[in-house]
Scaffold this motif. Sequence first.
Motif, PDB file in Angstrom:
ATOM      1  N   GLY A 245     -28.155   9.620 -34.387  1.00 27.02           N
ATOM      2  CA  GLY A 245     -27.168  10.293 -35.806  1.00 27.02           C
ATOM      3  C   GLY A 245     -28.060  10.452 -36.742  1.00 27.02           C
ATOM      4  O   GLY A 245     -27.895  11.227 -37.765  1.00 27.02           O
ATOM      5  N   TRP A 246     -28.732   9.563 -37.807  1.00 23.12           N
ATOM      6  CA  TRP A 246     -28.508  10.067 -39.289  1.00 23.12           C
ATOM      7  C   TRP A 246     -30.370  11.140 -38.701  1.00 23.12           C
ATOM      8  O   TRP A 246     -30.569  11.624 -39.627  1.00 23.12           O
ATOM      9  N   LEU A 247     -31.182  11.501 -37.522  1.00 23.00           N
ATOM     10  CA  LEU A 247     -32.012  12.675 -36.986  1.00 23.00           C
ATOM     11  C   LEU A 247     -31.460  13.288 -36.833  1.00 23.00           C
ATOM     12  O   LEU A 247     -31.948  14.619 -36.444  1.00 23.00           O
ATOM     13  N   ALA A 248     -30.448  14.245 -37.076  1.00 14.28           N
ATOM     14  CA  ALA A 248     -29.033  15.463 -37.084  1.00 14.28           C
ATOM     15  C   ALA A 248     -29.910  16.175 -37.690  1.00 14.28           C
ATOM     16  O   ALA A 248     -30.347  15.937 -39.312  1.00 14.28           O
ATOM     17  N   GLY A 249     -30.523  17.086 -37.333  1.00 18.09           N
ATOM     18  CA  GLY A 249     -30.838  18.250 -38.214  1.00 18.09           C
ATOM     19  C   GLY A 249     -32.327  18.278 -38.289  1.00 18.09           C
ATOM     20  O   GLY A 249     -33.123  19.301 -39.336  1.00 18.09           O
ATOM     21  N   SER A 250     -33.083  16.546 -37.930  1.00 15.73           N
ATOM     22  CA  SER A 250     -34.568  17.242 -38.233  1.00 15.73           C
ATOM     23  C   SER A 250     -35.144  18.509 -37.830  1.00 15.73           C
ATOM     24  O   SER A 250     -36.901  18.684 -37.550  1.00 15.73           O
ATOM     25  N   GLY A 251     -34.717  18.544 -36.399  1.00 14.82           N
ATOM     26  CA  GLY A 251     -35.128  19.355 -35.337  1.00 14.82           C
ATOM     27  C   GLY A 251     -35.576  18.968 -34.673  1.00 14.82           C
ATOM     28  O   GLY A 251     -36.175  19.355 -33.249  1.00 14.82           O
ATOM     29  N   LEU A 252     -35.729  17.342 -34.515  1.00 16.69           N
ATOM     30  CA  LEU A 252     -35.811  16.717 -33.358  1.00 16.69           C
ATOM     31  C   LEU A 252     -35.361  16.984 -32.302  1.00 16.69           C
ATOM     32  O   LEU A 252     -34.059  17.035 -32.277  1.00 16.69           O
ATOM     33  N   THR A 253     -35.761  16.641 -31.136  1.00 19.65           N
ATOM     34  CA  THR A 253     -35.331  17.461 -30.427  1.00 19.65           C
ATOM     35  C   THR A 253     -34.652  15.970 -29.199  1.00 19.65           C
ATOM     36  O   THR A 253     -34.148  14.925 -29.362  1.00 19.65           O
ATOM     37  N   LEU A 254     -32.914  15.844 -29.380  1.00 20.37           N
ATOM     38  CA  LEU A 254     -32.395  14.392 -29.166  1.00 20.37           C
ATOM     39  C   LEU A 254     -31.026  15.146 -28.352  1.00 20.37           C
ATOM     40  O   LEU A 254     -30.099  15.582 -28.338  1.00 20.37           O
ATOM     41  N   GLY A 255     -31.515  14.575 -26.968  1.00 25.53           N
ATOM     42  CA  GLY A 255     -30.604  14.102 -26.025  1.00 25.53           C
ATOM     43  C   GLY A 255     -30.250  12.816 -25.905  1.00 25.53           C
ATOM     44  O   GLY A 255     -29.474  12.210 -26.345  1.00 25.53           O
ATOM     45  N   ASP A 256     -30.680  12.065 -24.033  1.00 18.99           N
ATOM     46  CA  ASP A 256     -29.974  10.861 -24.470  1.00 18.99           C
ATOM     47  C   ASP A 256     -31.456  10.240 -25.423  1.00 18.99           C
ATOM     48  O   ASP A 256     -32.270   9.433 -23.982  1.00 18.99           O
ATOM     49  N   GLY A 257     -31.412  10.485 -26.473  1.00 16.23           N
ATOM     50  CA  GLY A 257     -32.762   8.971 -26.812  1.00 16.23           C
ATOM     51  C   GLY A 257     -33.022  10.583 -27.929  1.00 16.23           C
ATOM     52  O   GLY A 257     -32.722  12.046 -27.780  1.00 16.23           O
ATOM     53  N   ILE A 258     -34.551   9.995 -28.085  1.00 15.87           N
ATOM     54  CA  ILE A 258     -35.485  11.076 -29.102  1.00 15.87           C
ATOM     55  C   ILE A 258     -36.163  11.373 -27.978  1.00 15.87           C
ATOM     56  O   ILE A 258     -36.685  10.755 -26.999  1.00 15.87           O
ATOM     57  N   GLU A 259     -35.904  12.334 -27.768  1.00 14.44           N
ATOM     58  CA  GLU A 259     -36.878  13.302 -26.562  1.00 14.44           C
ATOM     59  C   GLU A 259     -38.764  13.370 -26.680  1.00 14.44           C
ATOM     60  O   GLU A 259     -38.495  14.063 -27.713  1.00 14.44           O
ATOM     61  N   CYS A 260     -39.344  12.715 -25.999  1.00 10.79           N
ATOM     62  CA  CYS A 260     -40.761  12.679 -26.044  1.00 10.79           C
ATOM     63  C   CYS A 260     -41.916  13.376 -25.695  1.00 10.79           C
ATOM     64  O   CYS A 260     -41.079  13.338 -24.172  1.00 10.79           O
ATOM     65  N   ASP A 261     -42.985  13.547 -24.838  1.00 14.50           N
ATOM     66  CA  ASP A 261     -43.721  13.729 -23.988  1.00 14.50           C
ATOM     67  C   ASP A 261     -43.552  12.685 -23.365  1.00 14.50           C
ATOM     68  O   ASP A 261     -43.656  11.770 -23.454  1.00 14.50           O
ATOM     69  N   ALA A 262     -45.404  13.145 -22.310  1.00 10.66           N
ATOM     70  CA  ALA A 262     -45.424  11.874 -21.519  1.00 10.66           C
ATOM     71  C   ALA A 262     -45.729  10.567 -22.561  1.00 10.66           C
ATOM     72  O   ALA A 262     -46.526   9.754 -21.790  1.00 10.66           O
ATOM     73  N   HIS A 263     -46.478  11.255 -23.189  1.00 12.13           N
ATOM     74  CA  HIS A 263     -47.220  10.469 -24.406  1.00 12.13           C
ATOM     75  C   HIS A 263     -46.575   9.962 -25.922  1.00 12.13           C
ATOM     76  O   HIS A 263     -47.125   9.548 -26.684  1.00 12.13           O
TER      77      HIS A 263
END
Length: 398
Positions: A245-263
């Motif tokens: 919730g605190w990452l809203a507006g950060s520009g990170l992609t938030l779906g079911d968690g913080i979405e990352c690549d394979a690394h």
Amino acid sequence: MSVVVVGASAAGFATAEGLRRNGYDGALTLVGAEPELPYDRPPLSKQVLTGAWEADRIRLCRPDKAIELGLDLRLGTPAAGLDPATRHLALTDGSVLPYEQLVLATGVVPRPFPGTDGLRGLRMLRTLEDSLALRADLAPGARLVVIGAGFLGTEIAAAARTLGAEVWLVEPEPVPLGIAVGTAVGEFVAGLHREQGVHLHTGPAAAVRDFKVNAGTVEAVVLADGTELRCDLAVVAIGSVPATGWLAGSGLTLGDGIECDAHCSAAPGVYAAGDVASWFHERAGIRVRLEHRTNATEQGLYVAKALLGQTGEPFTPVPYFWSDQYDTKIVAFGLLRGADEVRVVEGAIADGEFVALYRKGNRLTGVLGVRRAKSVRQWRALLAAGSGWDEALAISPK
């Protein structure tokens, strides 16, 4: 270089340890929402709740270890906001931390039951404080309703029965753990709890409709079919949500968690690890987010290496979890949810000792064992190799 790790539980602490172990000697800040030094969470619903272990036994880090690692500890100060463009992290105490590399390991928070804010006698279990408070109220004969029969709910029910409490376990799905491990294994778990005297209510009629409250305190849980379960306290264990919730507006992609690549990279200079990280698992071919203790450590250690440029391999673990309920240990490797088939290949569910394989399409995706931990471990290599279903059956005992 400066590194800030947000989240002082298993994944965050493993990242910090991994950085030092792999030669990083720069500034290292560990931010934690709780005032506690890092501790292990799985025993909170097992050994700590029953009193078999004292709280001190689950510490992952003591003050001398923090000094040895050279940690700048910011405990009891949750993160409040993030600006990845300028690489600044804001904390709730008003301070702002610049960073060059950031690791997000904020875990999950319990999903509350809607409309119950402020009710006394209604608990959730996530922290050491929660566990100790619940244990203090679970005297023999205390009446406890556990809402939700996933792993947390069933473990709380088992611990409470061990302490002599009268326990009702309610779950709107047909069987406990059914979504996680399948119907057949879920029926075994249901039988296990009934044998121990737990009053089990399952299916749509067992959905919680309401609470009877007197002077702000829950006195009964009311089910969809009108059944009233009088209680001294109730615990809500209906799942959890990523702490983003605190990452809203950060520009990170938030779906079911913080979405990352394979690394496990979420953005330039930003990684995620543990329960909050959703990453693309290349061998499984799907995006996953795991709330498993072992994954927290493995992913934290992986991120430490990735951040230091010491690995170019994607993060492709074989997931592992366990659950202790009464004298029964359930262990599993792989991905079990959504399986097309569950087949017992060793022992028998009726005997309470078995190994079951999980199939999705034509691939072996998981293995689960009850009182057969050694046998289950033998299947890990096949899962790591991405073996097919027919290949697995060809070497199974049945």
